[in-house]
Design a protein around this motif. Structure first.
Motif: not given
Length: 285
Positions: A132-149
């Motif tokens: 994750l770009l920022n492991e302190f603040e992010e979760t996998p949920d924040d990457y749904d859009d780019i991963l789906q694309s």
């Protein structure tokens, strides 16, 4: 049924070499564990070489430097093999050059001297996920859009760190493996090169043979680790004996860290369908 042992010395005479996990066994990202280092030092003196094996998505140079900064004694291991080392080979094998890096900037050393160009999502021919770009603040949920694309475009997706989580001090953070799982849920296909997959063990066993000065049979090798999905699963896949350290990422599942519940440990091992020769709360001699 896996039994608790009081120290590595109880089983060390059965082996001639060891593949030991780093994060969660030798250090927690903040400080190293002195008892673990002493155990590995004694193993090297009495049994054989120790190769540290990690799913860190960087070449082994930066990992060796990190171990030095943490104060890990250099005589507690012979060499280091990383998921980053084998990821470089996997990237070369694709034959592609336009790469989307999905992860923090600290992992960019992974691409040093490789024939790749870092590009944005629209230009990318392949993806390398290191975390994750920022492991302190992010979760996998924040990457749904780019991963789906990315999944819709069927881009090759190389996961440079199959770990789902890591413990840093007292906190848990998501790793690249968690994004890989999400990517597969969206229909994408991933290439995993780190533990528990074969490439990193091929490299690690080669390093062990080199340190030993002659080839070792797998029956003479011990895997030491704290992760069931990676370390213990890797031992299962490779048919190599494994020692489970329960105080790592699964510590909350077994009761007090210093006194894990034997029944809970064995139930979890059965549930994961892996076998271990023994378990310990913390690595020590």
């Amino acid at each position: 049924m896996s039994s608790r042992i009081s120290g590595l010395s109880a089983i060390a005479p059965n082996y001639k070499g060891a593949l030991c996990d780093i994060w969660g066994v030798l250090h927690n990202g903040v400080a190293y564990f002195d008892d673990a280092a002493v155990a590995l030092q004694n193993f090297r003196k009495q049994s054989g070489p120790v190769i540290l094996v990690t799913n860190a998505p960087r070449p082994n140079g930066p990992i060796k430097a990190q171990l030095e900064r943490l104060g890990v004694p250099s005589d507690s291991y012979d060499d280091v093999v990383t998921s980053g080392d084998v990821t470089r080979s996997a990237l070369i094998a694709t034959g592609k050059t336009k790469l989307l890096h999905l992860g923090p900037e600290r992992d960019l050393s992974l691409y040093d001297d490789l024939d790749v160009v870092l590009v944005g999502e629209e230009e990318a021919e392949m993806v390398c996920c290191t975390g994750l770009l920022n492991e302190f603040e992010e979760t996998p949920d924040d990457y749904d859009d780019i991963l789906q694309s990315i999944a819709r475009r069927n881009l090759p997706f190389i996961c440079a760190n199959p770990d789902r989580v890591v413990q840093k001090g007292e906190r848990m953070f998501f790793c690249a493996g968690a994004l890989s799982d999400r990517f597969e849920a969206f229909g994408g296909e991933t290439t995993l090169v780190g533990k528990p997959q074969a490439p990193i063990y091929e490299a690690s066993l080669a390093a062990l043979d080199a340190a030993n000065g002659s080839p070792l049979d797998k029956s003479d090798v011990l895997i030491i680790g704290d992760s069931l999905p990676t370390d213990m699963r890797g031992g299962h896949y490779q048919k190599i004996d494994s020692l489970f350290i329960t105080s790592g990422i699964h510590v909350a599942d077994f009761g007090p860290a210093e006194a894990p519940d034997d029944a809970k440990v064995n139930l979890r091992l059965t549930h994961e369908d892996v076998e271990t020769v023994a378990y310990m709360p913390f690595l020590g001699w």
